[in-house]
Design an enzyme around this catalytic site. Sequence first.
Site, PDB file in Angstrom:
ATOM      1  N   HIS A 126       0.737  -0.932  -0.057  1.00  0.00           N
ATOM      2  CA  HIS A 126       0.017   0.107   0.061  1.00  0.00           C
ATOM      3  C   HIS A 126       1.051   1.177  -0.055  1.00  0.00           C
ATOM      4  CE1 HIS A 126      -3.674   2.300   1.303  1.00  0.00           C
ATOM      5  NE2 HIS A 126      -2.860   3.091   1.759  1.00  0.00           N
ATOM      6  N   GLU A 127       1.814   1.294   0.792  1.00  0.00           N
ATOM      7  CA  GLU A 127       2.637   2.551   0.851  1.00  0.00           C
ATOM      8  C   GLU A 127       3.353   2.845  -0.117  1.00  0.00           C
ATOM      9  OE1 GLU A 127       2.100   4.752   3.218  1.00  0.00           O
ATOM     10  OE2 GLU A 127       0.732   3.618   4.381  1.00  0.00           O
ATOM     11  N   HIS A 130       1.677   4.681  -2.618  1.00  0.00           N
ATOM     12  CA  HIS A 130       1.908   6.142  -2.398  1.00  0.00           C
ATOM     13  C   HIS A 130       2.952   6.930  -3.043  1.00  0.00           C
ATOM     14  CE1 HIS A 130      -1.973   6.421  -0.270  1.00  0.00           C
ATOM     15  NE2 HIS A 130      -1.545   5.900   0.718  1.00  0.00           N
ATOM     16  N   HIS A 136      -5.696   6.995  -2.754  1.00  0.00           N
ATOM     17  CA  HIS A 136      -6.705   6.034  -2.168  1.00  0.00           C
ATOM     18  C   HIS A 136      -7.564   5.755  -3.148  1.00  0.00           C
ATOM     19  CE1 HIS A 136      -5.349   6.730   2.189  1.00  0.00           C
ATOM     20  NE2 HIS A 136      -4.699   5.762   1.626  1.00  0.00           N
TER      21      HIS A 136
HETATM   22  N1  TQI Z   1      -1.802   5.608   7.164  1.00  0.00           N
HETATM   23  C1  TQI Z   1      -2.440   6.341   6.123  1.00  0.00           C
HETATM   24  C2  TQI Z   1      -2.232   5.676   4.504  1.00  0.00           C
HETATM   25  O1  TQI Z   1      -1.018   5.309   4.091  1.00  0.00           O
HETATM   26  C3  TQI Z   1      -1.769   7.773   5.816  1.00  0.00           C
HETATM   27  C4  TQI Z   1      -2.654   8.816   5.109  1.00  0.00           C
HETATM   28  C5  TQI Z   1      -4.030   9.001   5.536  1.00  0.00           C
HETATM   29  C6  TQI Z   1      -2.724   8.896   3.788  1.00  0.00           C
HETATM   30  N2  TQI Z   1      -4.742   9.751   4.630  1.00  0.00           N
HETATM   31  C7  TQI Z   1      -3.793   9.794   3.511  1.00  0.00           C
HETATM   32  C8  TQI Z   1      -1.650   8.859   2.817  1.00  0.00           C
HETATM   33  C9  TQI Z   1      -4.108  10.332   2.199  1.00  0.00           C
HETATM   34  C10 TQI Z   1      -1.820   9.183   1.565  1.00  0.00           C
HETATM   35  C11 TQI Z   1      -3.170   9.826   1.105  1.00  0.00           C
HETATM   36  O2  TQI Z   1      -3.280   5.466   4.092  1.00  0.00           O
HETATM   37  S1  TQI Z   1      -2.465   4.507   7.633  1.00  0.00           S
HETATM   38  C12 TQI Z   1      -3.687   1.205   5.442  1.00  0.00           C
HETATM   39  C13 TQI Z   1      -4.803   0.296   5.498  1.00  0.00           C
HETATM   40  C14 TQI Z   1      -2.430   3.083   6.590  1.00  0.00           C
HETATM   41  C15 TQI Z   1      -3.683   2.102   6.455  1.00  0.00           C
HETATM   42  O3  TQI Z   1      -1.415   3.962   8.907  1.00  0.00           O
HETATM   43  O4  TQI Z   1      -3.909   4.583   7.908  1.00  0.00           O
HETATM   44  C16 TQI Z   1      -2.417   0.735   5.008  1.00  0.00           C
HETATM   45  C17 TQI Z   1      -1.347   2.573   6.174  1.00  0.00           C
HETATM   46  F1  TQI Z   1      -5.313   0.738   4.089  1.00  0.00           F
HETATM   47  F2  TQI Z   1      -4.769  -0.821   5.455  1.00  0.00           F
HETATM   48  F3  TQI Z   1      -5.793   0.949   6.213  1.00  0.00           F
HETATM   49  C18 TQI Z   1      -1.182   1.279   5.471  1.00  0.00           C
HETATM   50 CL1  TQI Z   1      -2.474  -0.728   4.219  1.00  0.00          CL
HETATM   51 ZN    ZN Z   2      -2.888   5.027   2.263  1.00  0.00          ZN
END
Ligand code: TQI
Ligand code: ZN
Length: 169
Positions: A126-127, A130, A136
């Site tokens: 996922h990261e 990004h 998303h």
């Molecule tokens: N971290 C968020 C994410 O990477 C950070 C974030 C929030 C973000 N809003 C954003 C990044 C908008 C970019 C654009 O999404 S998290 C998941 C999942 C997160 C969540 O810690 O909430 C994953 C990190 F999808 F599983 F919920 C990785 Cl895989």
């Molecule tokens: Zn994300």
Amino acid sequence: HYSFFPGTPRWPAGKTDLTYAFLPANNVSDSVRAVFSRAFQKWSAVIPLTFTETSAYGVADIRIGFYSGDHNDGEPFDGVLGTLAHAFSPPTGILHLDGDENWVVEGDVAASSVVSAVDLESVAVHELGHVLGLGHSSEREAIMYPTISTGTSKVDLAGDDVEGIQVLY
Ligand code: TQI
Ligand code: ZN
Ligand code: ZN
């Protein structure tokens, strides 16, 4: 449906061979390295970019590190669960993971007895989306969907992820 960051940032067209490195102070294990190697392969299988690990952290295109709490980039981590990781849009190449999570590196997260266990490979894929420029997705099946249930693994790109990244590269 997939999305991009505002302004649709991406890695420059001439830059197809990207390097990545782990924060030396983390002393990451070979199994963490293997998780990221697999995660990078998911993306490189569908776009004309390559990703190669380097020990030259200071000059790597993508820098990966585990940090706890405030780590001086304006986006402090928050202990167990909540924010798991974050990445900044291209071409910054910054990927941070919350060092306070109970990361499952090897084995099946669903079999973990730790309630707050989080699958590292799922978050890494996922990261990296990004890091490459994907925002998303509204599709539940997509890697770029903004939530994942604890104890769940999701490491295979969905058609929506592939379409989005192929629009960018
Ligand atoms: N971290 C968020 C994410 O990477 C950070 C974030 C929030 C973000 N809003 C954003 C990044 C908008 C970019 C654009 O999404 S998290 C998941 C999942 C997160 C969540 O810690 O909430 C994953 C990190 F999808 F599983 F919920 C990785 Cl895989
Ligand atoms: Zn994300
Ligand atoms: Zn950070």
